[in-house]
Design a protein around this motif. Sequence first.
Motif, mmCIF file in Angstrom:
data_model
loop_
_atom_site.group_PDB
_atom_site.id
_atom_site.type_symbol
_atom_site.label_atom_id
_atom_site.label_comp_id
_atom_site.label_asym_id
_atom_site.label_seq_id
_atom_site.Cartn_x
_atom_site.Cartn_y
_atom_site.Cartn_z
ATOM 1 N N GLU A 167 1.084 -1.226 -0.073
ATOM 2 C CA GLU A 167 -0.113 -0.003 -0.026
ATOM 3 C C GLU A 167 0.808 1.258 -0.106
ATOM 4 O O GLU A 167 0.555 2.250 -0.797
ATOM 5 C CB GLU A 167 -0.897 0.174 1.286
ATOM 6 N N LEU A 168 1.807 1.174 0.784
ATOM 7 C CA LEU A 168 2.672 2.438 0.925
ATOM 8 C C LEU A 168 3.568 2.589 -0.472
ATOM 9 O O LEU A 168 3.510 3.721 -0.857
ATOM 10 C CB LEU A 168 3.598 2.272 2.053
ATOM 11 N N ALA A 183 -3.516 -5.312 14.418
ATOM 12 C CA ALA A 183 -2.290 -4.952 13.440
ATOM 13 C C ALA A 183 -2.518 -4.533 12.136
ATOM 14 O O ALA A 183 -1.945 -3.702 11.451
ATOM 15 C CB ALA A 183 -1.422 -5.984 13.674
ATOM 16 N N ALA A 184 -3.475 -5.235 11.332
ATOM 17 C CA ALA A 184 -3.869 -5.109 10.173
ATOM 18 C C ALA A 184 -4.285 -3.719 9.691
ATOM 19 O O ALA A 184 -4.247 -2.827 8.925
ATOM 20 C CB ALA A 184 -4.544 -6.274 9.499
ATOM 21 N N PHE A 185 -5.388 -3.354 10.715
ATOM 22 C CA PHE A 185 -6.297 -2.140 10.530
ATOM 23 C C PHE A 185 -5.189 -1.113 10.815
ATOM 24 O O PHE A 185 -5.464 0.040 10.468
ATOM 25 C CB PHE A 185 -7.103 -2.094 11.558
ATOM 26 N N ARG A 214 -2.250 3.543 8.835
ATOM 27 C CA ARG A 214 -0.708 4.523 8.734
ATOM 28 C C ARG A 214 -0.760 4.919 7.092
ATOM 29 O O ARG A 214 -0.411 5.933 6.878
ATOM 30 C CB ARG A 214 0.314 3.587 8.901
ATOM 31 N N PHE A 215 -1.130 3.844 6.360
ATOM 32 C CA PHE A 215 -1.086 4.168 5.011
ATOM 33 C C PHE A 215 -1.947 5.188 4.536
ATOM 34 O O PHE A 215 -1.645 6.339 3.665
ATOM 35 C CB PHE A 215 -1.556 2.940 4.053
ATOM 36 N N ALA A 264 -1.021 8.870 2.937
ATOM 37 C CA ALA A 264 -1.565 9.181 1.568
ATOM 38 C C ALA A 264 -2.279 10.466 1.727
ATOM 39 O O ALA A 264 -2.009 11.375 0.767
ATOM 40 C CB ALA A 264 -2.748 8.120 0.943
ATOM 41 N N VAL A 265 -3.196 10.971 2.430
ATOM 42 C CA VAL A 265 -3.879 12.137 2.544
ATOM 43 C C VAL A 265 -3.022 13.328 2.948
ATOM 44 O O VAL A 265 -3.067 14.382 2.204
ATOM 45 C CB VAL A 265 -4.946 12.005 3.748
ATOM 46 N N LEU A 266 -1.769 13.078 3.906
ATOM 47 C CA LEU A 266 -1.069 14.051 4.305
ATOM 48 C C LEU A 266 0.050 14.445 3.029
ATOM 49 O O LEU A 266 0.210 15.651 2.740
ATOM 50 C CB LEU A 266 -0.246 13.805 5.556
ATOM 51 N N PHE A 267 0.390 13.385 2.545
ATOM 52 C CA PHE A 267 1.387 13.427 1.209
ATOM 53 C C PHE A 267 0.580 14.164 0.047
ATOM 54 O O PHE A 267 1.078 15.050 -0.405
ATOM 55 C CB PHE A 267 1.611 12.010 0.932
ATOM 56 N N CYS A 268 -0.820 14.045 -0.010
ATOM 57 C CA CYS A 268 -1.257 14.438 -1.075
ATOM 58 C C CYS A 268 -1.627 16.016 -0.664
ATOM 59 O O CYS A 268 -1.578 16.968 -1.752
ATOM 60 C CB CYS A 268 -2.565 13.841 -1.383
#
Length: 207
Positions: free
Chosen positions: A75-76, A155-157, A162-163, A167-171
């Motif tokens: 995902e990352l 852990a999965a969620f 995190r992804f 993604a939102v902050l990066f965008c």
Amino acid sequence: MPAATRAELTKILTLPSVWIVTGVILALHLLVQLQPAKLLADAVANITPEGIIEVFIGEPQPAAEAILGLLAGGELQMGLFLPVLAAVIAGQEFRSRQLGLTVLAMPRTVRMVAAKLLATALYVLAVATLIAGISTAFMYVAVKAWNPGLLLTGAAFHGHGRFITFAVLFCLTASAITTVARNTLTGIIVTITAVAAAITLSGRDAR
């Protein structure tokens, strides 16, 4: 604010370039997930009774940890392409010369910028969630005969969260840079360069 954000989100959804970039990113993600699918399925089938998996030859790992790591990592990896989407959204008005009309329709600049950023965040949130769903679907096919409940653990969620946050902050960063530069390509290049530098520096610190 809700009305302004709704108007900006509607504008995003009517841009052909946004749909094209979104489609390309999702298609690329499907391709990236499809390529190692058989390798991963074979590795899961050979998990030892002690719960050890060997995805890569000569690198045995605890199965649950390795699988969740691969899920989050895939995902990352796609997150690096999402700034292109944000830059296209932010740069569209400069290309179509709509920004002047938008300012006239919404003279309160802070409100206008906040509405644009929130609308962009909501759209990216939806795309990132879809990417996480695709990753989970592929991983489910690989682990369904072993431990499908692993994909429903905290852990999965946490990995998905995190992804999506990244993604939102990066965008939003890409959107802000594009708006300041008034150029889509500049926004993409500056954002990706900054993130690449940060990843390089963190890697050096880790060593």
